[in-house]
Write an enzyme that holds these catalytic residues in place. Structure first.
Site: not given
Ligand code: M6R
Length: 594
Positions: A2, A27, A71, A97-98, A467, A471, A474, A490, A589
């Site tokens: 928010c 935001r 939000w 906010n909060g 992860e 990260k 990507e 293996h 996203k």
């Molecule tokens: O919105 P979601 O959590 O369902 O999205 C899933 C994936 O598309 C998302 O986590 C993607 O792997 C990210 N870009 C990773 O940073």
């Protein structure tokens, strides 16, 4: 997240408030509203865009008012839940906010005293409390209301007939912009930059009473002065709060994000958790489905639930589950999705429902498609995530899955109490890692020179290796593989050379000794090894080339600290390679196709 704004001065407040709100659009928001100070507090609000709100307004010559972009966290996006909220008589209006943690108790109390509530929000208790205590002066009434409130807030209150804004802050950012015979209040600097570059950053416990030409600041009851800063940022820099990328800003927001996640679910006094979801569901196993980063959170969740609840847990990639013959049985199905819009996850959710399972979605976005399909919802309240790479939403998902595990756990009250105490300390532990950013940046620069990198771990940190690799690939476009440390021998051993660094997460749990043995095997193949290891672990140094230190926490929660180090590592590697960190190529996203 928010955004709040306020204006008092010699100009018409309405267009200024609208402009300030537009400056906070980045935001994210689902509804917005303003209140103008006059003979009444004239409120205009709805679940619409700011432009639509602006078009709906008539000219108004009021010279003071407040505004909000919401939000949603408590209650769906709607006109009624949008801010400003008012008291019974509509004379007091508040934007906030909060999270007011004790709003349910306060609401019950105020209702029994004759107050009528209209919205589902936690915020609405604030104007009612001020109304309760108002005796002709706004500031003392606000102070009394604050004494009743537990939680975080940055808010502005106005009352028809009082030519002033009363603003207060605790654990939520708030600034005052100082213009020429006018003051602006906002949750973030970009809101005021069109009018002034002189701002005061309020601190926790501050309360300011602002009129057209005067401004009085108190802190915990004592009158004080605070430094006026000149903001050297452009608008874009300000929206990123001075960080070069949203990803870095969002990593830095993690301590606050996870505080928001557990606020409202954990009682402040008792070692109890109330998730507010149905308790009478009969299930003998849990099945979790998710994609990408959310899938990695689900894998950590499996470990936590296995440990604390001792019930079978199965985790599926949503995209695979949709075309599989997986037997669900008497399952509680949990779908984890930050956006609530991922096509594969929505399909899995629908399939689970069709198979007759009770479905629970863990998501960040109120009103998203997943929330309209699932039987129950848990919001992670991480705030909008703008960078494509998920960071703060991931740690918030972890916290929520820990809460699910703890809420269903059969452990004794004392053990639960001590785990909850640790959980509450995690934000501070994350600040400790953020303090080491420069050192991690150095390791990032080093990794940027390689084309292939392995991330390894065992146990509950294996998903964090996945992860860390995701990260890195990507945002830096380096080929990275997350592997269970025991699996390298293996097959992938064939790839280990001087040119293939390995990042090894060396958590001090029951996997530690075996992991050390695995690291020795990697070193024998000449791979440079960077270890992520807790403070005080001196042993690790003799086996690896570099150590990134993370604070010591209960092994159950080590994924939270380890992943934060890996996010920073990925960020600085990508930065060194000059990559467009917030918008990596070919990615979106929210992935709304199968
Ligand atoms: O919105 P979601 O959590 O369902 O999205 C899933 C994936 O598309 C998302 O986590 C993607 O792997 C990210 N870009 C990773 O940073």
């Amino acid at each position: 997240m928010c955004g709040i704004v306020g204006y008092i001065g010699a100009r018409e407040a309405q267009p200024i408030l609208i402009n300030c709100l537009k400056r906070l659009e980045y935001r994210g928001y689902d509804s917005c509203g303003i209140a103008l100070l006059g003979e009444t507090a004239e409120v205009h609000k709805d679940a619409i865009r700011i432009e639509a709100l602006e078009r709906s307004l008539q000219p108004n010559d009021s010279q003071a008012g407040i505004g909000h972009t919401r939000w949603a966290t408590h209650g769906k996006p709607s006109g009624i839940n949008a801010h400003p909220h008012t008291d019974c008589s509509g004379t007091i209006a508040v934007v906030h906010n909060g999270v007011i943690e004790n709003f349910l108790q306060l609401r019950e109390q105020l209702t029994s005293e004759g107050h009528t509530f209209r919205s589902e929000t936690d915020t609405e208790v604030i104007p009612h409390l001020i109304e309760k205590y108002y005796k002709g002066d706004l500031e003392p009434a606000v102070l009394k209301a604050l004494a009743d409130i537990a939680g975080s807030y940055a808010f502005i209150a106005i009352r028809a007939g009082c030519d002033e804004l009363v603003v207060a802050r605790k654990d939520s950012p708030l600034i005052i912009g100082i213009g020429d015979k006018e003051y602006l209040v906002a949750s973030d600097v970009p809101a005021v930059l069109d009018y002034t570059d002189r701002v005061i950053y309020l601190e926790d416990g501050d309360l300011a009473t602002i009129t057209q030409g005067t401004f009085k600041l108190t802190s915990n009851g004592k009158q004080i002065e605070r430094t006026v800063h000149r903001v050297p940022w452009t608008m874009e820099e300000a929206q990123k709060a001075g960080y070069e990328h949203f990803m870095l800003k969002e990593i830095h927001e993690q301590p606050r994000a996870i505080q928001n996640t557990f606020a409202g679910y954990i009682s402040a006094l008792e070692p109890e958790i109330d998730l507010g979801i149905r308790k009478d569901i009969d299930f003998d196993n849990i099945s979790i489905m998710a994609c990408g980063t959310s899938y990695h959170a689900a894998l950590v969740g499996k470990h936590a639930i296995n440990k604390l609840v001792q019930i079978p847990v199965n985790v599926d990639m949503a995209s695979e589950f949709n075309y599989s013959d997986t037997i669900l049985g008497k399952s509680l199905v949990i779908v984890v999705t930050q956006s609530g819009e991922t096509a594969d996850s929505l399909k899995a959710l629908k399939k689970a429902k069709e198979l007759g399972c009770y479905t629970l979605v863990i998501t960040n976005v109120v009103g998203s498609s997943a929330t309209r399909i699932a039987d129950d919802i848990l919001y992670i309240k991480a705030g909008p995530e703008i960078s494509v790479a998920a960071t703060k939403s991931f740690v918030a998902q972890l916290i929520m899955l820990y809460l699910v595990a703890l809420a269903h756990s059969a452990i004794d009250t004392r053990s639960r109490g001590s785990l909850l105490t640790e959980l509450r300390q995690l934000p501070n532990r994350l600040y400790e890692i953020l303090d080491r950013e420069e050192e991690i940046a150095g390791h990032g620069k080093y990794l940027a020179g390689y084309d292939n990198i392995f991330f390894v771990a065992r146990g509950i940190n294996y998903p964090i290796a996945l992860e860390g690799a995701l990260k890195l690939k990507e945002i830096s476009y380096i080929h990275a593989e997350g592997y269970a440390a025991g699996e390298l021998k293996h097959g992938p051993f064939a790839l280990l050379t001087l040119d293939t660094p390995v990042v090894a997460i060396a958590a001090k749990d029951n996997t530690y000794e075996t992991l050390l043995a695995n690291i020795k095997e990697m070193k024998a193949r000449e791979s440079p090894v960077i270890a992520i290891a807790e403070e005080g672990d001196a042993e690790i140094e003799q086996y690896v080339d570099f150590v990134v230190r993370v604070p010591k926490v209960d092994p159950l929660f080590s994924p939270v600290v380890n992943v934060t180090a890996l996010q920073l590592l990925a960020y600085y590697t990508a930065k060194e390679r000059g990559c467009p960190i917030d918008t990596p190529r070919n990615l979106a996203k929210s992935v709304t196709v199968e």
